[in-house]
Design a protein around this motif. Structure first.
Motif, PDB file in Angstrom:
ATOM      1  N   VAL A  26     -17.990  45.336  -3.084  1.00 52.81           N
ATOM      2  CA  VAL A  26     -16.975  46.385  -2.974  1.00 52.81           C
ATOM      3  C   VAL A  26     -16.164  46.144  -1.719  1.00 52.81           C
ATOM      4  CG1 VAL A  26     -18.257  48.162  -4.227  1.00 52.81           C
ATOM      5  CG2 VAL A  26     -18.558  47.942  -1.759  1.00 52.81           C
ATOM      6  N   SER A  27     -14.937  46.602  -1.745  1.00 55.84           N
ATOM      7  CA  SER A  27     -14.101  46.631  -0.549  1.00 55.84           C
ATOM      8  C   SER A  27     -13.392  47.975  -0.524  1.00 55.84           C
ATOM      9  CB  SER A  27     -13.118  45.459  -0.522  1.00 55.84           C
ATOM     10  OG  SER A  27     -12.305  45.466  -1.662  1.00 55.84           O
ATOM     11  N   VAL A  28     -12.953  48.358   0.687  1.00 61.02           N
ATOM     12  CA  VAL A  28     -12.388  49.692   0.862  1.00 61.02           C
ATOM     13  C   VAL A  28     -11.168  49.619   1.764  1.00 61.02           C
ATOM     14  CG1 VAL A  28     -12.908  52.091   1.421  1.00 61.02           C
ATOM     15  CG2 VAL A  28     -14.783  50.532   0.860  1.00 61.02           C
ATOM     16  N   VAL A  37      -4.222  51.690   8.379  1.00 59.39           N
ATOM     17  CA  VAL A  37      -5.301  51.024   7.661  1.00 59.39           C
ATOM     18  C   VAL A  37      -6.403  50.629   8.648  1.00 59.39           C
ATOM     19  CG1 VAL A  37      -5.902  49.031   6.218  1.00 59.39           C
ATOM     20  CG2 VAL A  37      -3.648  50.108   5.987  1.00 59.39           C
ATOM     21  N   LEU A  38      -7.651  50.914   8.282  1.00 65.45           N
ATOM     22  CA  LEU A  38      -8.800  50.547   9.113  1.00 65.45           C
ATOM     23  C   LEU A  38      -9.231  49.124   8.774  1.00 65.45           C
ATOM     24  CD1 LEU A  38     -10.875  51.606  11.191  1.00 65.45           C
ATOM     25  CD2 LEU A  38     -12.317  52.239   9.242  1.00 65.45           C
ATOM     26  N   LEU A  39      -9.290  48.270   9.801  1.00 60.50           N
ATOM     27  CA  LEU A  39      -9.713  46.884   9.613  1.00 60.50           C
ATOM     28  C   LEU A  39     -10.863  46.543  10.543  1.00 60.50           C
ATOM     29  CD1 LEU A  39      -6.237  45.091   9.407  1.00 60.50           C
ATOM     30  CD2 LEU A  39      -7.715  45.800   7.509  1.00 60.50           C
ATOM     31  N   THR A  40     -11.662  45.580  10.119  1.00 57.45           N
ATOM     32  CA  THR A  40     -12.761  45.072  10.934  1.00 57.45           C
ATOM     33  C   THR A  40     -12.494  43.603  11.238  1.00 57.45           C
ATOM     34  OG1 THR A  40     -14.062  44.398   9.009  1.00 57.45           O
ATOM     35  CG2 THR A  40     -14.409  46.639   9.817  1.00 57.45           C
ATOM     36  N   ARG A  41     -12.911  43.165  12.437  1.00 61.15           N
ATOM     37  CA  ARG A  41     -12.832  41.729  12.761  1.00 61.15           C
ATOM     38  C   ARG A  41     -14.216  41.149  12.507  1.00 61.15           C
ATOM     39  NH1 ARG A  41      -9.550  38.020  15.505  1.00 61.15           N
ATOM     40  NH2 ARG A  41      -8.227  39.586  16.488  1.00 61.15           N
ATOM     41  N   ARG A  42     -14.286  40.261  11.533  1.00 59.65           N
ATOM     42  CA  ARG A  42     -15.563  39.700  11.080  1.00 59.65           C
ATOM     43  C   ARG A  42     -16.127  38.695  12.079  1.00 59.65           C
ATOM     44  NH1 ARG A  42     -16.904  40.326   5.748  1.00 59.65           N
ATOM     45  NH2 ARG A  42     -18.006  38.349   5.907  1.00 59.65           N
ATOM     46  N   VAL A  43     -17.437  38.758  12.265  1.00 61.89           N
ATOM     47  CA  VAL A  43     -18.113  37.818  13.159  1.00 61.89           C
ATOM     48  C   VAL A  43     -18.164  36.425  12.546  1.00 61.89           C
ATOM     49  CG1 VAL A  43     -20.370  37.257  14.182  1.00 61.89           C
ATOM     50  CG2 VAL A  43     -19.482  39.580  14.336  1.00 61.89           C
ATOM     51  N   VAL A  50     -10.504  44.201   5.438  1.00 61.04           N
ATOM     52  CA  VAL A  50     -10.914  45.548   5.055  1.00 61.04           C
ATOM     53  C   VAL A  50     -12.436  45.552   4.990  1.00 61.04           C
ATOM     54  CG1 VAL A  50      -8.775  46.038   3.796  1.00 61.04           C
ATOM     55  CG2 VAL A  50     -10.748  45.099   2.557  1.00 61.04           C
ATOM     56  N   VAL A  51     -13.024  46.726   5.073  1.00 64.72           N
ATOM     57  CA  VAL A  51     -14.475  46.838   4.965  1.00 64.72           C
ATOM     58  C   VAL A  51     -14.905  46.340   3.591  1.00 64.72           C
ATOM     59  CG1 VAL A  51     -16.408  48.459   4.871  1.00 64.72           C
ATOM     60  CG2 VAL A  51     -14.585  48.785   6.569  1.00 64.72           C
ATOM     61  N   ARG A  67     -21.060  53.819   1.769  1.00 62.22           N
ATOM     62  CA  ARG A  67     -22.146  53.308   2.602  1.00 62.22           C
ATOM     63  C   ARG A  67     -21.669  52.187   3.508  1.00 62.22           C
ATOM     64  NH1 ARG A  67     -24.736  48.844   2.016  1.00 62.22           N
ATOM     65  NH2 ARG A  67     -24.343  48.595  -0.221  1.00 62.22           N
ATOM     66  N   GLU A  68     -20.933  51.229   2.947  1.00 60.41           N
ATOM     67  CA  GLU A  68     -20.450  50.095   3.732  1.00 60.41           C
ATOM     68  C   GLU A  68     -19.537  50.537   4.878  1.00 60.41           C
ATOM     69  OE1 GLU A  68     -21.189  46.922   3.905  1.00 60.41           O
ATOM     70  OE2 GLU A  68     -22.494  46.788   2.160  1.00 60.41           O
ATOM     71  N   VAL A  69     -18.636  51.489   4.602  1.00 63.57           N
ATOM     72  CA  VAL A  69     -17.747  51.976   5.666  1.00 63.57           C
ATOM     73  C   VAL A  69     -18.568  52.604   6.787  1.00 63.57           C
ATOM     74  CG1 VAL A  69     -15.896  53.590   6.259  1.00 63.57           C
ATOM     75  CG2 VAL A  69     -15.758  52.269   4.131  1.00 63.57           C
ATOM     76  N   ALA A  70     -19.538  53.426   6.428  1.00 65.68           N
ATOM     77  CA  ALA A  70     -20.381  54.072   7.445  1.00 65.68           C
ATOM     78  C   ALA A  70     -21.177  53.039   8.232  1.00 65.68           C
ATOM     79  CB  ALA A  70     -21.314  55.080   6.782  1.00 65.68           C
ATOM     80  N   GLU A  71     -21.776  52.064   7.542  1.00 62.86           N
ATOM     81  CA  GLU A  71     -22.593  51.056   8.223  1.00 62.86           C
ATOM     82  C   GLU A  71     -21.769  50.175   9.148  1.00 62.86           C
ATOM     83  OE1 GLU A  71     -26.000  50.430   4.749  1.00 62.86           O
ATOM     84  OE2 GLU A  71     -24.603  48.799   5.171  1.00 62.86           O
ATOM     85  N   GLU A  72     -20.573  49.800   8.723  1.00 68.99           N
ATOM     86  CA  GLU A  72     -19.774  48.851   9.497  1.00 68.99           C
ATOM     87  C   GLU A  72     -18.911  49.496  10.567  1.00 68.99           C
ATOM     88  OE1 GLU A  72     -17.631  45.971   7.202  1.00 68.99           O
ATOM     89  OE2 GLU A  72     -19.342  45.560   5.899  1.00 68.99           O
ATOM     90  N   THR A  73     -18.487  50.753  10.355  1.00 68.43           N
ATOM     91  CA  THR A  73     -17.496  51.349  11.270  1.00 68.43           C
ATOM     92  C   THR A  73     -17.887  52.706  11.835  1.00 68.43           C
ATOM     93  OG1 THR A  73     -16.250  52.543   9.568  1.00 68.43           O
ATOM     94  CG2 THR A  73     -15.668  50.208   9.933  1.00 68.43           C
TER      95      THR A  73
END
Length: 159
Positions: A26-28, A37-43, A50-51, A67-73
């Motif tokens: 899934v992606s969000v 837009v909320l973005l994450t910088r991947r390790v 996007v998440v 769940r993924e949004v909560a866990e990652e951000t």
């Protein structure tokens, strides 16, 4: 640091090694009240995205997205709608594992929480205006953001 691997994938890898796995994900596309837009910088690759994440066996996609949004951000979101369904190119991880994902993408609205890198998958989390997305944005995220922001009621998919 690396991306944590779910137990069910570790069990599969014990059987198939580095061969390509077909996985569901899934992606969000998360928007705040101002339309950012909320973005994450991947390790794993240093790029903005996007998440996203892997569905656990039997998990409902919308619940996985929340769940993924909560866990990652560390952010709580409300899912608005399904926006796109697509298949990623083959991804080769630094350890040699290969995977391809059927991705189900959702649009979500920010409900609560100040975004931060809440796990070891991401080094940074930030809001971006849709017309000022970072150059280092993954191609898959650029597509998913575009389709989510088109605003139509139907989910996009390749024909």
């Amino acid at each position: 640091m690396g991306v944590p691997v779910p137990e069910f994938i570790r069990e599969l890898r014990a059987q198939v090694g580095h061969r390509e796995l077909w996985l569901s994900g899934v992606s969000v596309v998360v928007l705040d009240a101002g339309g950012r837009v909320l973005l994450t910088r991947r390790v794993d690759n240093g790029r903005w995205a996007v998440v996203s994440g892997v569905l656990e066996p039997g998990e409902e996609p919308a619940r996985a997205a929340v769940r993924e949004v909560a866990e990652e951000t560390a952010v709580t979101v409300d899912i608005v709608r399904l926006t796109s369904v697509d298949v990623t190119p083959v991804i080769t991880y630094p350890n040699g594992d290969r995977a391809r994902y059927l991705d189900v993408c959702f649009l979500a609205h920010h409900v609560a929480g100040d975004p931060r890198a809440a796990d070891d998958e991401n080094s940074d989390v930030a809001w971006f205006a849709p017309d000022s997305l970072p150059d280092e944005l993954t191609d898959t995220s650029r597509l998913r953001i575009s389709k989510a922001l088109e605003g139509g009621p139907q989910a996009w998919f390749r024909r």
